[in-house]
Design a protein around this motif. Structure first.
Motif, mmCIF file in Angstrom:
data_model
loop_
_atom_site.group_PDB
_atom_site.id
_atom_site.type_symbol
_atom_site.label_atom_id
_atom_site.label_comp_id
_atom_site.label_asym_id
_atom_site.label_seq_id
_atom_site.Cartn_x
_atom_site.Cartn_y
_atom_site.Cartn_z
ATOM 1 N N ARG A 30 49.966 48.471 28.945
ATOM 2 C CA ARG A 30 50.582 47.403 29.716
ATOM 3 C C ARG A 30 51.125 46.342 28.777
ATOM 4 N NH1 ARG A 30 50.872 42.774 31.823
ATOM 5 N NH2 ARG A 30 49.349 41.960 30.341
ATOM 6 N N SER A 543 51.606 42.325 45.195
ATOM 7 C CA SER A 543 50.276 42.171 44.614
ATOM 8 C C SER A 543 49.315 43.225 45.161
ATOM 9 C CB SER A 543 49.730 40.782 44.897
ATOM 10 O OG SER A 543 49.669 40.553 46.305
ATOM 11 N N THR A 546 50.201 46.544 43.460
ATOM 12 C CA THR A 546 49.817 46.512 42.046
ATOM 13 C C THR A 546 48.308 46.604 41.884
ATOM 14 O OG1 THR A 546 51.759 45.168 41.519
ATOM 15 C CG2 THR A 546 49.974 45.197 39.914
ATOM 16 N N ASN A 567 54.487 47.075 33.314
ATOM 17 C CA ASN A 567 54.649 45.654 32.995
ATOM 18 C C ASN A 567 53.680 44.759 33.767
ATOM 19 O OD1 ASN A 567 57.174 46.992 32.286
ATOM 20 N ND2 ASN A 567 57.945 44.954 31.823
ATOM 21 N N GLN A 568 53.319 45.178 34.959
ATOM 22 C CA GLN A 568 52.647 44.272 35.882
ATOM 23 C C GLN A 568 51.252 43.890 35.403
ATOM 24 O OE1 GLN A 568 54.443 42.972 38.458
ATOM 25 N NE2 GLN A 568 55.987 44.088 37.271
ATOM 26 N N GLU A 569 50.890 42.648 35.765
ATOM 27 C CA GLU A 569 49.577 42.119 35.412
ATOM 28 C C GLU A 569 48.492 42.915 36.115
ATOM 29 O OE1 GLU A 569 48.817 39.805 33.317
ATOM 30 O OE2 GLU A 569 50.810 39.077 32.776
ATOM 31 N N ARG A 571 44.295 42.875 37.358
ATOM 32 C CA ARG A 571 43.137 42.032 37.640
ATOM 33 C C ARG A 571 42.018 42.343 36.654
ATOM 34 N NH1 ARG A 571 41.978 42.464 43.992
ATOM 35 N NH2 ARG A 571 40.440 43.871 43.045
ATOM 36 N N ASP A 572 41.142 41.344 36.465
ATOM 37 C CA ASP A 572 40.086 41.487 35.464
ATOM 38 C C ASP A 572 39.124 42.623 35.788
ATOM 39 O OD1 ASP A 572 41.165 39.420 34.042
ATOM 40 O OD2 ASP A 572 39.849 37.872 34.911
ATOM 41 N N LYS A 575 40.789 45.735 34.884
ATOM 42 C CA LYS A 575 40.952 45.788 33.435
ATOM 43 C C LYS A 575 39.658 46.209 32.762
ATOM 44 C CE LYS A 575 43.275 42.536 31.358
ATOM 45 N NZ LYS A 575 43.673 41.281 30.686
ATOM 46 N N GLU A 582 47.076 46.763 25.650
ATOM 47 C CA GLU A 582 48.019 45.726 26.060
ATOM 48 C C GLU A 582 48.822 45.245 24.868
ATOM 49 O OE1 GLU A 582 47.007 43.103 29.454
ATOM 50 O OE2 GLU A 582 44.955 43.370 28.739
#
Length: 603
Positions: A30, A543, A546, A567-569, A571-572, A575, A582
């Motif tokens: 990512r 959201s 994703t 690309n998208q963020e 969540r912790d 992750k 990353e």
């Protein structure tokens, strides 16, 4: 049998290695745009046999070698290829007894290696409706290494028209495990042109043959005429054989008698020759006797003469050159010699008379034999003539004319047969040139239902719970969602739905043991859906999609290996489970800058 990605390394002189270690079964790379995510997919495409070089980005300056490590059945392999191009090398990695890593260079092509370990070795795919070929590395790369442009493309999943047929065939092989070896090929334009040329040749030959055929007769008429000629020739042959059989004994006797006659005549002539020689010899003996008798009388007369001196010179007899010749005893010796010679001739003439009588007797016998044999030969010849006259049979035609007629009829019959063969060949070629327009429809059974169900399960897990129906259009190699083709949706949904299809096909193929590489690399499946500039209608919040996608990816356990470049963020919590690689880019954020290490700026 599947292939796992282990690591990708870019190296160069005095350059730190740019390395990515891939995890199994799922991995997320990512980062922001232009950090090298798509570059990873491009390097994989290039190393796995693709011709397109990775982009020449500034960060790659000084790097000259790309290395990809693979794992197949617990064995490690390494693919190396230069940045600048050229062929790739394949090696098998191992560990020696001393613990040092070993490398065995293999002669196998990378594409063939992938096909073999994907379980597709020897499989035949249609290249077109008139050509088949083996599965290639390109057939695998097309479906397993999906670029960002491919994800949002409005083109068919099979790609360009030039390669569409073989890509569709490969897709069906993933679904069913079966290849196209049983599909009957249609003829190419070259083959059709060749057939057309053969038809023209046969038609020309047919015209030439028909020009030599009689216009007023059929094959049946010619065959009947030929049969009649054969009957006549057979009758003549039978007649000649009967006559020859009846004459054979007589002619054999004639030959035998002729040979005996010749031998008797030779013997008779020999006797006559000997008689002539004996007569000559007897005449010689008679002449010699008369000569010796005359000499005897001369000696007697010499002895009766008185010795007188020479009337010319008066020399006495004693004064002659050899007076011993005048002695009485010398003349008596002459007379004894003459007598002995005469007695010998008498004896010889007696023997000659006996031999001459014997030869006359033999000559008489040979004359009788010759006369007898000549009489017998004459009788045999008369018998032969009589039998020839007895077996004489009159024919309306002579054998030579019938033979010529038979040759002509046989040639005409052969022409009729050639005409029949040419007509059959013309029919065969004409039928072969015809091609039925039968559409190709592969039977994939329940595979379409299974793959569609898997894709639907994925989409629901990603938040698209409103989708009620998911079908797989096997001919288009694509999904139909709620009676709407995937390509009819916006770019964001096209991308996500294609990701669901690619992963579903992998799960289905690997689970059933069908040919498949066992890995899928997808570049930016969420990016277009999350694009804030997009005016696409979003039934589910960005959201939500994703977060649920990443959560699903974190828990995904295969089968196969899934690499997502996005690309998208994240969540912790996702992750922590997924542990993505990353790239932070050139900002102030701590972390890896991108695929290639970036030197820190000077203070």
């Amino acid at each position: 049998m599947t292939v796992k990605l282990v690591s990708l390394v870019a190296s160069g002189p005095d350059k730190p290695d740019a390395r990515v270690d891939f995890r199994h079964p799922a991995m997320l790379v990512r980062g922001a745009s232009d950090t090298g995510k798509s570059y990873i997919r491009d390097c994989l495409w290039y190393l796995l046999g693709g011709e397109k070089l990775p982009k020449k980005i500034p960060e790659a300056l000084g790097y000259d070698l790309l290395t990809l490590e693979l794992e197949v059945d617990d064995a490690r392999y390494e693919v190396r290829r230069a940045h600048a191009g050229g062929d790739s090398s394949l090696s098998k990695l191992g560990v020696g007894e001393d613990g040092i890593r070993t490398k065995e260079v293999l002669e196998e092509d990378v594409g063939d290696f992938l096909v073999r370990h994907a379980g597709a070795a020897g499989k035949q795919l249609l290249r077109s409706r008139s050509k088949r070929g083996l599965v290639t590395g390109g057939d695998l790369r097309h479906w397993f290494l999906l670029s960002q442009p491919t994800m949002i493309s409005e083109d068919a999943t099979a790609g360009s028209v030039a390669n569409a047929t073989q890509r569709i065939a490969a897709f069906h092989m993933f679904l069913t495990g079966a290849d196209d070896s049983a599909i009957e090929l249609v003829k190419t334009s070259k083959e059709l042109d060749r057939l057309a040329g053969q038809i023209l040749g046969v038609e020309e030959a047919l015209r030439r043959v028909r020009a030599d055929l009689p216009s007023d007769q059929s094959r049946v008429d010619v065959a009947d005429a030929l049969e009649r000629v054969d009957v006549a020739l057979n009758a003549m042959t039978t007649h000649y054989e009967a006559r020859a059989s009846s004459l054979k004994g007589v002619r054999d006797d004639i030959l035998k008698t002729s040979a005996e006659l010749q031998a008797a005549e030779r013997e008779r002539n020999h006797c006559l020759s000997m008689i002539e020689r004996f007569d000559l010899l007897d005449a010689k003996y008679k002449s010699d006797s008369e000569r010796l008798g005359a000499t005897w009388e001369g000696v007697a007369m010499f002895q009766a003469l008185e010795e007188t001196p020479c009337p010319l010179c008066g020399t006495s007899a004693e004064a002659q050159f050899d007076p011993r010749q005048l002695r009485q005893g010398a003349q008596e010796g002459y007379r004894k010699a003459l007598k002995a010679e005469l007695e010998k001739i008498v004896i010889l003439r007696q023997g000659l008379t006996i031999a001459l009588a014997r030869e006359h007797d033999r000559a008489a016998r040979m004359r009788e034999a010759v006369a007898r044999l000549r009489a017998g030969l004459g009788q045999l010849e008369a018998t032969e003539k009589s039998r020839v006259n007895e077996t004489r049979y009159e024919f309306t035609g002579d054998p030579k004319s019938l033979a010529v007629r038979r040759s002509s009829l046989s040639e005409q019959l052969a022409k009729f047969d050639e005409e029949a063969q040419l007509l059959a060949e013309l029919a065969r070629l004409t039928n072969a040139k015809k091609q039925k327009k039968i559409p190709l429809s592969r039977n994939i059974g329940v595979a379409a239902t299974e793959v569609a169900a898997i894709a639907k399960r994925y989409l629901h897990a990603w938040g698209f719970t409103g989708i009620q129906s998911v079908l797989l259009d096997a001919d288009a190699c694509d999904l139909v969602l709620d009676s709407r083709a995937r390509l009819d949706f916006g770019a964001g949904k096209r991308s996500i739905f294609l990701a669901a299809l690619a992963i579903a096909v992998m799960e289905h193929a690997v689970a059933h043991g069908y040919p498949h590489l066992g890995l899928v690399v997808i570049d930016s499946p969420l990016k277009s859906y999350a694009d804030p500039k997009s005016k696409e209608q979003r039934d589910v919040a960005v959201s939500t999609v994703t977060d649920r996608f990443y959560a699903w990816l974190a828990k995904w356990q295969g089968p196969g290996q899934l690499i997502i470049l996005e690309n998208q963020e994240i969540r912790d919590d996702s992750k922590a489970l997924l542990e993505p690689l990353e790239f932070v880019g050139d900002g102030d954020e701590e972390g890896r800058r991108g695929f290639y290490p970036v030197k820190a700026a000077l203070p």
